[in-house]
Design a protein around this motif. Structure first.
Motif, PDB file in Angstrom:
ATOM      1  N   ASN A   5       1.587   3.168 -16.601  1.00 54.42           N
ATOM      2  CA  ASN A   5       2.522   3.255 -15.583  1.00 54.42           C
ATOM      3  C   ASN A   5       2.049   3.977 -14.338  1.00 54.42           C
ATOM      4  N   ALA A   6       1.349   3.078 -13.543  1.00 52.90           N
ATOM      5  CA  ALA A   6       0.671   3.344 -12.183  1.00 52.90           C
ATOM      6  C   ALA A   6       1.704   2.777 -11.162  1.00 52.90           C
ATOM      7  N   PRO A   7       1.609   3.568 -10.058  1.00 57.28           N
ATOM      8  CA  PRO A   7       2.126   2.872  -8.793  1.00 57.28           C
ATOM      9  C   PRO A   7       1.424   1.754  -8.466  1.00 57.28           C
ATOM     10  N   ARG A   8       2.020   1.097  -7.673  1.00 56.05           N
ATOM     11  CA  ARG A   8       1.298   0.060  -6.840  1.00 56.05           C
ATOM     12  C   ARG A   8       1.060   0.338  -5.547  1.00 56.05           C
ATOM     13  N   LEU A   9      -0.262   0.600  -5.023  1.00 52.97           N
ATOM     14  CA  LEU A   9      -0.310   1.044  -3.660  1.00 52.97           C
ATOM     15  C   LEU A   9      -1.257  -0.174  -2.948  1.00 52.97           C
ATOM     16  N   GLU A  10      -0.630  -0.332  -1.487  1.00 56.04           N
ATOM     17  CA  GLU A  10      -1.257  -1.384  -0.882  1.00 56.04           C
ATOM     18  C   GLU A  10      -1.742  -0.813   0.569  1.00 56.04           C
ATOM     19  N   THR A  11      -2.852  -1.455   0.907  1.00 53.82           N
ATOM     20  CA  THR A  11      -3.464  -1.369   2.275  1.00 53.82           C
ATOM     21  C   THR A  11      -3.515  -2.724   2.839  1.00 53.82           C
ATOM     22  N   GLU A  12      -4.024  -2.705   4.029  1.00 46.37           N
ATOM     23  CA  GLU A  12      -4.120  -4.098   4.889  1.00 46.37           C
ATOM     24  C   GLU A  12      -4.681  -5.087   3.949  1.00 46.37           C
ATOM     25  N   ARG A  13      -5.967  -5.039   3.178  1.00 44.56           N
ATOM     26  CA  ARG A  13      -6.586  -5.870   2.471  1.00 44.56           C
ATOM     27  C   ARG A  13      -6.500  -5.633   1.022  1.00 44.56           C
ATOM     28  N   LEU A  14      -6.040  -4.549   0.503  1.00 42.35           N
ATOM     29  CA  LEU A  14      -6.044  -4.099  -0.883  1.00 42.35           C
ATOM     30  C   LEU A  14      -4.832  -3.964  -1.676  1.00 42.35           C
ATOM     31  N   ILE A  15      -4.744  -4.233  -2.874  1.00 40.17           N
ATOM     32  CA  ILE A  15      -3.798  -3.809  -3.786  1.00 40.17           C
ATOM     33  C   ILE A  15      -4.443  -2.974  -4.728  1.00 40.17           C
ATOM     34  N   LEU A  16      -3.844  -1.514  -4.897  1.00 39.82           N
ATOM     35  CA  LEU A  16      -4.530  -0.660  -5.852  1.00 39.82           C
ATOM     36  C   LEU A  16      -3.543  -0.513  -6.953  1.00 39.82           C
ATOM     37  N   ARG A  17      -3.781  -1.035  -8.234  1.00 40.18           N
ATOM     38  CA  ARG A  17      -2.765  -0.956  -9.182  1.00 40.18           C
ATOM     39  C   ARG A  17      -3.411  -0.399 -10.563  1.00 40.18           C
ATOM     40  N   GLY A  18      -2.660  -0.348 -11.555  1.00 43.01           N
ATOM     41  CA  GLY A  18      -3.030   0.150 -12.729  1.00 43.01           C
ATOM     42  C   GLY A  18      -3.950  -0.952 -13.434  1.00 43.01           C
ATOM     43  N   PRO A  19      -4.635  -0.479 -14.402  1.00 47.40           N
ATOM     44  CA  PRO A  19      -5.592  -1.385 -15.060  1.00 47.40           C
ATOM     45  C   PRO A  19      -4.808  -2.346 -15.902  1.00 47.40           C
ATOM     46  N   GLU A  20      -5.512  -3.509 -15.941  1.00 45.38           N
ATOM     47  CA  GLU A  20      -4.801  -4.726 -16.766  1.00 45.38           C
ATOM     48  C   GLU A  20      -5.871  -5.075 -17.838  1.00 45.38           C
ATOM     49  N   PRO A  21      -5.426  -5.722 -18.974  1.00 41.57           N
ATOM     50  CA  PRO A  21      -6.436  -6.173 -19.995  1.00 41.57           C
ATOM     51  C   PRO A  21      -7.437  -7.156 -19.052  1.00 41.57           C
ATOM     52  N   SER A  22      -7.067  -7.859 -18.222  1.00 43.30           N
ATOM     53  CA  SER A  22      -8.015  -8.861 -17.741  1.00 43.30           C
ATOM     54  C   SER A  22      -9.186  -8.212 -16.639  1.00 43.30           C
ATOM     55  N   ASP A  23      -8.702  -7.026 -16.522  1.00 43.28           N
ATOM     56  CA  ASP A  23      -9.988  -6.400 -15.594  1.00 43.28           C
ATOM     57  C   ASP A  23     -11.127  -5.721 -16.389  1.00 43.28           C
ATOM     58  N   ALA A  24     -10.924  -5.671 -17.750  1.00 44.84           N
ATOM     59  CA  ALA A  24     -11.966  -5.385 -18.520  1.00 44.84           C
ATOM     60  C   ALA A  24     -13.337  -5.894 -18.391  1.00 44.84           C
ATOM     61  N   GLU A  25     -13.351  -7.170 -18.247  1.00 43.61           N
ATOM     62  CA  GLU A  25     -14.591  -7.956 -18.010  1.00 43.61           C
ATOM     63  C   GLU A  25     -15.556  -7.386 -16.857  1.00 43.61           C
ATOM     64  N   ALA A  26     -14.598  -7.392 -15.589  1.00 44.05           N
ATOM     65  CA  ALA A  26     -15.355  -6.631 -14.518  1.00 44.05           C
ATOM     66  C   ALA A  26     -15.993  -5.575 -14.421  1.00 44.05           C
TER      67      ALA A  26
END
Length: 176
Positions: A5-26
């Motif tokens: 349950n993470a907030p979604r934060l944004e900057t000009e070029r980025l999205i900062l979001r909670g980890p998702e299953p698809s992030d595991a490989e990176a």
């Protein structure tokens, strides 16, 4: 689908979001790279790297914060992680960052860290925050100093060994 349950934060070029299953490989690829993950405590075995990914998910559930996945808005790819980290045994909450292979030298870590610091002060209500950096990690030291953090002391981190603690400007200094 976020695992936390993470907030979604944004900057000009980025999205900062909670980890998702698809992030595991990176994240696993980063942690298994002995050169790139040296200052982060990398691993030799895929299972250990997978457990670190799960540890971050658990950290979010136990603390209410953790490492965000840094998503590049232009490509949608995970570009690294940045967040507030304070597992058992840490001296106090810290801002940590990692940029994945191919995303270095573009100011991504700085942009993410500035947004995470604002989140730590505005949303989490922290009044101070640190960054803990393994000696020899000159790129992280340079970034911490560009963020206005000042070396405070060296201490023994039970998980990482010798660590240098850099203190960021206070909430009052950052937020005015």
């Amino acid at each position: 689908m976020s695992l936390v349950n993470a907030p979604r934060l944004e900057t000009e070029r980025l999205i900062l979001r909670g980890p998702e299953p698809s992030d595991a490989e990176a994240m696993i690829a980063f942690l298994l790279d002995p050169v790139r993950a040296e200052g982060f405590g990398g691993y030799e075995h895929r299972g250990d790297a997978w457990r670190w990914f799960a540890l971050n998910v658990g950290h979010w559930h136990l603390r209410g914060y953790g490492y965000f996945t840094i998503e590049n808005k232009a490509s949608g790819q995970p570009a690294g992680i940045c967040g507030v980290w304070n597992p058992e045994g840490w001296p106090e909450p810290e801002i940590g960052w990692v940029v994945f292979d191919g995303f270095e030298g573009k100011g991504i870590a700085r942009e993410a860290a500035l947004r995470v610091r604002r989140y730590a002060y505005e949303d989490l209500g922290l009044s101070t925050i640190t960054s803990n950096i393994v000696p020899g990690n000159t790129r992280s030291v340079a970034l911490a100093e560009r963020l206005g953090a000042v070396y405070e002391r060296t201490y023994t981190n039970y998980a990482m060994g010798e660590d240098m603690l850099y203190r960021h400007p206070s909430a009052e200094e950052v937020l005015g």
